[in-house]
Design a protein around this motif. Structure first.
Motif, PDB file in Angstrom:
ATOM      1  N   ARG A   4      -6.458   1.378   9.743  1.00  0.00           N
ATOM      2  CA  ARG A   4      -7.766   0.868   9.327  1.00  0.00           C
ATOM      3  C   ARG A   4      -7.621  -0.228   8.270  1.00  0.00           C
ATOM      4  O   ARG A   4      -8.358  -1.229   8.289  1.00  0.00           O
ATOM      5  CB  ARG A   4      -8.635   2.012   8.801  1.00  0.00           C
ATOM      6  CG  ARG A   4      -9.069   3.003   9.870  1.00  0.00           C
ATOM      7  CD  ARG A   4     -10.098   3.988   9.352  1.00  0.00           C
ATOM      8  NE  ARG A   4      -9.562   4.887   8.334  1.00  0.00           N
ATOM      9  CZ  ARG A   4      -8.967   6.054   8.601  1.00  0.00           C
ATOM     10  NH1 ARG A   4      -8.806   6.446   9.863  1.00  0.00           N
ATOM     11  NH2 ARG A   4      -8.529   6.824   7.617  1.00  0.00           N
ATOM     12  N   LYS A   5      -6.683  -0.048   7.334  1.00  0.00           N
ATOM     13  CA  LYS A   5      -6.478  -1.070   6.297  1.00  0.00           C
ATOM     14  C   LYS A   5      -5.989  -2.380   6.901  1.00  0.00           C
ATOM     15  O   LYS A   5      -6.280  -3.463   6.377  1.00  0.00           O
ATOM     16  CB  LYS A   5      -5.480  -0.576   5.251  1.00  0.00           C
ATOM     17  CG  LYS A   5      -5.953   0.586   4.409  1.00  0.00           C
ATOM     18  CD  LYS A   5      -7.174   0.244   3.572  1.00  0.00           C
ATOM     19  CE  LYS A   5      -6.858  -0.671   2.417  1.00  0.00           C
ATOM     20  NZ  LYS A   5      -8.018  -0.875   1.521  1.00  0.00           N
ATOM     21  N   ASN A   7      -5.496   9.587  -2.875  1.00  0.00           N
ATOM     22  CA  ASN A   7      -6.033  10.915  -2.541  1.00  0.00           C
ATOM     23  C   ASN A   7      -4.872  11.894  -2.438  1.00  0.00           C
ATOM     24  O   ASN A   7      -4.296  12.085  -1.363  1.00  0.00           O
ATOM     25  CB  ASN A   7      -6.818  10.875  -1.233  1.00  0.00           C
ATOM     26  CG  ASN A   7      -7.443  12.231  -0.914  1.00  0.00           C
ATOM     27  OD1 ASN A   7      -7.262  13.208  -1.654  1.00  0.00           O
ATOM     28  ND2 ASN A   7      -8.179  12.302   0.191  1.00  0.00           N
ATOM     29  N   TYR A  30      -2.168  11.556   7.739  1.00  0.00           N
ATOM     30  CA  TYR A  30      -3.284  10.939   7.022  1.00  0.00           C
ATOM     31  C   TYR A  30      -2.998   9.465   6.726  1.00  0.00           C
ATOM     32  O   TYR A  30      -3.874   8.606   6.879  1.00  0.00           O
ATOM     33  CB  TYR A  30      -3.560  11.686   5.712  1.00  0.00           C
ATOM     34  CG  TYR A  30      -3.893  13.140   5.926  1.00  0.00           C
ATOM     35  CD1 TYR A  30      -5.126  13.525   6.433  1.00  0.00           C
ATOM     36  CD2 TYR A  30      -2.961  14.142   5.625  1.00  0.00           C
ATOM     37  CE1 TYR A  30      -5.438  14.868   6.643  1.00  0.00           C
ATOM     38  CE2 TYR A  30      -3.258  15.485   5.822  1.00  0.00           C
ATOM     39  CZ  TYR A  30      -4.486  15.832   6.337  1.00  0.00           C
ATOM     40  OH  TYR A  30      -4.787  17.154   6.553  1.00  0.00           O
ATOM     41  N   PHE A  31      -1.774   9.191   6.305  1.00  0.00           N
ATOM     42  CA  PHE A  31      -1.457   7.817   5.892  1.00  0.00           C
ATOM     43  C   PHE A  31      -1.394   6.867   7.095  1.00  0.00           C
ATOM     44  O   PHE A  31      -1.796   5.708   6.990  1.00  0.00           O
ATOM     45  CB  PHE A  31      -0.125   7.799   5.142  1.00  0.00           C
ATOM     46  CG  PHE A  31       0.136   6.511   4.404  1.00  0.00           C
ATOM     47  CD1 PHE A  31      -0.487   6.263   3.186  1.00  0.00           C
ATOM     48  CD2 PHE A  31       0.987   5.540   4.923  1.00  0.00           C
ATOM     49  CE1 PHE A  31      -0.269   5.071   2.499  1.00  0.00           C
ATOM     50  CE2 PHE A  31       1.217   4.360   4.240  1.00  0.00           C
ATOM     51  CZ  PHE A  31       0.585   4.119   3.024  1.00  0.00           C
ATOM     52  N   ASN A  32      -0.912   7.344   8.240  1.00  0.00           N
ATOM     53  CA  ASN A  32      -0.779   6.463   9.402  1.00  0.00           C
ATOM     54  C   ASN A  32      -2.110   5.898   9.883  1.00  0.00           C
ATOM     55  O   ASN A  32      -2.266   4.675   9.996  1.00  0.00           O
ATOM     56  CB  ASN A  32      -0.080   7.200  10.549  1.00  0.00           C
ATOM     57  CG  ASN A  32       1.411   7.370  10.320  1.00  0.00           C
ATOM     58  OD1 ASN A  32       1.936   7.020   9.263  1.00  0.00           O
ATOM     59  ND2 ASN A  32       2.098   7.933  11.301  1.00  0.00           N
ATOM     60  N   TYR A  56       0.846  -1.188   0.000  1.00  0.00           N
ATOM     61  CA  TYR A  56       0.000   0.000   0.000  1.00  0.00           C
ATOM     62  C   TYR A  56       0.884   1.241   0.000  1.00  0.00           C
ATOM     63  O   TYR A  56       1.636   1.489   0.944  1.00  0.00           O
ATOM     64  CB  TYR A  56      -0.919   0.017   1.227  1.00  0.00           C
ATOM     65  CG  TYR A  56      -1.904  -1.127   1.262  1.00  0.00           C
ATOM     66  CD1 TYR A  56      -3.143  -1.037   0.639  1.00  0.00           C
ATOM     67  CD2 TYR A  56      -1.584  -2.311   1.926  1.00  0.00           C
ATOM     68  CE1 TYR A  56      -4.053  -2.085   0.674  1.00  0.00           C
ATOM     69  CE2 TYR A  56      -2.479  -3.369   1.972  1.00  0.00           C
ATOM     70  CZ  TYR A  56      -3.710  -3.247   1.335  1.00  0.00           C
ATOM     71  OH  TYR A  56      -4.604  -4.294   1.369  1.00  0.00           O
ATOM     72  N   TRP A  72      -4.930   5.801   8.296  1.00  0.00           N
ATOM     73  CA  TRP A  72      -5.503   5.033   7.175  1.00  0.00           C
ATOM     74  C   TRP A  72      -4.913   3.631   7.155  1.00  0.00           C
ATOM     75  O   TRP A  72      -5.630   2.643   6.960  1.00  0.00           O
ATOM     76  CB  TRP A  72      -5.216   5.768   5.866  1.00  0.00           C
ATOM     77  CG  TRP A  72      -5.699   5.073   4.623  1.00  0.00           C
ATOM     78  CD1 TRP A  72      -6.957   5.098   4.096  1.00  0.00           C
ATOM     79  CD2 TRP A  72      -4.917   4.239   3.749  1.00  0.00           C
ATOM     80  NE1 TRP A  72      -7.014   4.345   2.945  1.00  0.00           N
ATOM     81  CE2 TRP A  72      -5.771   3.805   2.704  1.00  0.00           C
ATOM     82  CE3 TRP A  72      -3.592   3.842   3.744  1.00  0.00           C
ATOM     83  CZ2 TRP A  72      -5.328   2.974   1.675  1.00  0.00           C
ATOM     84  CZ3 TRP A  72      -3.145   3.018   2.720  1.00  0.00           C
ATOM     85  CH2 TRP A  72      -4.008   2.584   1.707  1.00  0.00           C
ATOM     86  N   SER A  73      -3.610   3.534   7.385  1.00  0.00           N
ATOM     87  CA  SER A  73      -2.947   2.224   7.410  1.00  0.00           C
ATOM     88  C   SER A  73      -3.491   1.358   8.530  1.00  0.00           C
ATOM     89  O   SER A  73      -3.692   0.148   8.352  1.00  0.00           O
ATOM     90  CB  SER A  73      -1.433   2.400   7.578  1.00  0.00           C
ATOM     91  OG  SER A  73      -0.876   3.100   6.489  1.00  0.00           O
ATOM     92  N   TYR A  82      -3.467   4.670  -1.711  1.00  0.00           N
ATOM     93  CA  TYR A  82      -4.146   5.670  -0.872  1.00  0.00           C
ATOM     94  C   TYR A  82      -5.124   6.490  -1.704  1.00  0.00           C
ATOM     95  O   TYR A  82      -6.223   6.829  -1.242  1.00  0.00           O
ATOM     96  CB  TYR A  82      -3.106   6.571  -0.204  1.00  0.00           C
ATOM     97  CG  TYR A  82      -3.701   7.544   0.783  1.00  0.00           C
ATOM     98  CD1 TYR A  82      -4.025   7.140   2.072  1.00  0.00           C
ATOM     99  CD2 TYR A  82      -3.935   8.874   0.422  1.00  0.00           C
ATOM    100  CE1 TYR A  82      -4.576   8.033   2.980  1.00  0.00           C
ATOM    101  CE2 TYR A  82      -4.480   9.775   1.313  1.00  0.00           C
ATOM    102  CZ  TYR A  82      -4.806   9.352   2.595  1.00  0.00           C
ATOM    103  OH  TYR A  82      -5.350  10.234   3.484  1.00  0.00           O
ATOM    104  N   HIS A 108      -3.660  14.942   0.062  1.00  0.00           N
ATOM    105  CA  HIS A 108      -2.794  14.786   1.224  1.00  0.00           C
ATOM    106  C   HIS A 108      -1.337  14.538   0.818  1.00  0.00           C
ATOM    107  O   HIS A 108      -0.540  14.078   1.629  1.00  0.00           O
ATOM    108  CB  HIS A 108      -3.303  13.625   2.092  1.00  0.00           C
ATOM    109  CG  HIS A 108      -4.697  13.838   2.591  1.00  0.00           C
ATOM    110  ND1 HIS A 108      -5.568  12.781   2.857  1.00  0.00           N
ATOM    111  CD2 HIS A 108      -5.380  14.986   2.854  1.00  0.00           C
ATOM    112  CE1 HIS A 108      -6.718  13.270   3.277  1.00  0.00           C
ATOM    113  NE2 HIS A 108      -6.634  14.590   3.281  1.00  0.00           N
ATOM    114  N   GLU A 152      -6.004   5.322  16.283  1.00  0.00           N
ATOM    115  CA  GLU A 152      -6.836   4.550  15.361  1.00  0.00           C
ATOM    116  C   GLU A 152      -6.671   3.058  15.594  1.00  0.00           C
ATOM    117  O   GLU A 152      -7.646   2.297  15.555  1.00  0.00           O
ATOM    118  CB  GLU A 152      -6.483   4.905  13.916  1.00  0.00           C
ATOM    119  CG  GLU A 152      -7.478   4.414  12.877  1.00  0.00           C
ATOM    120  CD  GLU A 152      -8.852   5.041  13.051  1.00  0.00           C
ATOM    121  OE1 GLU A 152      -9.852   4.287  12.924  1.00  0.00           O
ATOM    122  OE2 GLU A 152      -8.937   6.250  13.328  1.00  0.00           O
TER     123      GLU A 152
END
Length: 406
Positions: free
Chosen positions: A184-185, A163, A177-179, A156, A181-182, A161, A166, A240
């Motif tokens: 959650r993934k 988007n 943003y990426f942290n 990933y 999101w990761s 991502y 960001h 998260e």
């Protein structure tokens, strides 16, 4: 194309193979510790430029308070060492226990396509799924290709991502943003899983979005504010992650990829330029003993230690050794500009042109340290011989593509 014109290793023959194997043998067998439950998830957080000058519990002037708070709840290695000075050198060291002991980074060297084992390949046999996360533009430092080569199921990056609002306009997606999101993934991975997240926002040019400056604080170097931003983003990852069902059954490895560039004469010294914080954090505080240990611990020791903590029973190939392996004195070995540097608990030996050259105390805390090579002949001989054994095995096995147990 990437390996064209790169220097190759020369075969070293310092000693008979029998003597080499007595001093160093990368063929190892796990020692299950039965500390953590079987099939515990693993998340490896590789933190860009979190060197000990400004990050971690050893820092006299830390800009990473959240990171430090996690280390305070972890098995923390006070004598942590990176096995290189570049991000591209960190990934194979941490995830496959293969250091760069040559002029070209392992990934982009002529041996970068050798068959090796990694945490991903070894854990796949135990039923683990795996994913590598790095917010940079796909192809950056060939991380995506290397992840696939060493058995990660998915990758990933900036593309996934999807988007670019960001995007930091230089490297990739901003950590804040990426942290999360990761995190959650990772919930989409089949448990048990191995996930590695390599952060990027604390890399030059140290961009911080205007709406996030309020979460940072400045220091003597431009890096300092960027580190505090990366620390804020690390907090967002854990906030998260704590919401996810896998969190309490996961061991987290927190490790810097390398030390950053610095204007400090002290941290520019060879004795200091590889010192990084490394911690193992498990949310169930009763399972993994919180402790601050003096033992030398390097990037390449991470894979063997994790395998022991996961109660895996297997043979594997590694230039590091588990924290739980007490069979020999711990030593870290790095290479830069034609010189190998070997670190034990308090001394650093420089080795070049097939001979020990200097011996310094890397724990003194002084700007100037006297060369004590002539005063510790027995210790010099021990460190030098082990260094020769490692270099000899490294050159032979990479040249002959024999870096697995198969």
């Amino acid at each position: 194309v990437k390996t064209f014109g790169k220097k190759s290793l020369s075969l070293k023959e310092f000693m008979p193979i029998e003597e080499e194997e007595r001093l160093f043998n990368p063929i190892r067998e796990t020692q299950p510790q039965n500390i953590l439950p079987n099939q515990t998830n693993v998340v490896v957080l590789i933190l860009e430029s979190f060197g000990s000058e400004y990050a971690g519990l050893n820092s006299k002037n830390s800009f990473t308070p959240f990171f430090d708070s996690i280390l305070g709840q972890s098995l923390f290695f006070k004598n942590g060492f990176s096995n290189g000075k570049k991000s591209i050198e960190a990934v194979p060291s941490i995830l496959a226990s293969i250091p760069t002991l040559m002029d070209s980074p392992y990934i982009s060297s002529s041996y970068g396509n050798n068959k090796i084992n990694s945490l991903a390949t070894l854990l796949k046999k135990e039923g683990y799924s795996s994913a590598f996360f790095h917010g940079a533009t796909n192809g950056s430092m060939r991380f995506d290709g290397f992840a696939k080569q060493v058995g990660f199921d998915s990758y990933y990056g900036r593309k996934e991502y999807n988007n670019d609002e960001h995007f930091d306009n230089t490297w990739g997606i901003l950590d804040e943003y990426f942290n999360p999101w990761s995190a959650r993934k990772m919930s989409e991975l089949k448990e048990p899983f191995l996930a590695s997240l390599f952060t990027l926002s604390s890399h030059h040019p140290y961009y911080i979005p205007e709406n996030s400056i309020k979460h940072t604080f400045e220091g003597p170097e431009p890096l300092c504010a960027s580190l505090s931003y990366a620390d804020y983003s690390l907090r967002l990852f854990f906030e998260e992650a704590k919401k996810q069902p896998w969190f309490n059954n996961t061991i987290f490895v927190l490790v810097a990829d390398h030390t950053p560039s610095t204007s400090s004469s002290f941290y520019n010294k060879r004795t200091q330029m590889y010192k990084i914080p490394i911690g193992l954090y498990y949310p169930n505080k009763t399972a993994l003993i919180k402790n601050s240990v003096d033992q030398v611990f390097q990037h390449v020791d991470i894979m063997p230690t994790i395998l022991d903590l996961l109660n895996v029973q297997t043979k594997y190939y590694s230039f590091g050794s588990s924290y739980f392996d007490n069979s020999s004195e711990k030593q870290a070995l790095v290479y830069i500009e034609g010189v190998h540097y070997a670190f034990d608990k308090n001394k650093m030996l420089s080795f070049s042109r097939e001979k020990a050259r200097n011996l310094y105390n890397h724990q003194s805390g002084r700007n100037y340290e006297q060369d004590s090579l002539l005063f510790y002949k027995k210790e010099v001989e021990m460190i030098e011989n082990k260094t020769k054994a490692i270099i000899q095995r490294y050159s032979r096995d990479l040249i002959q593509n024999q870096t697995t147990v198969d």
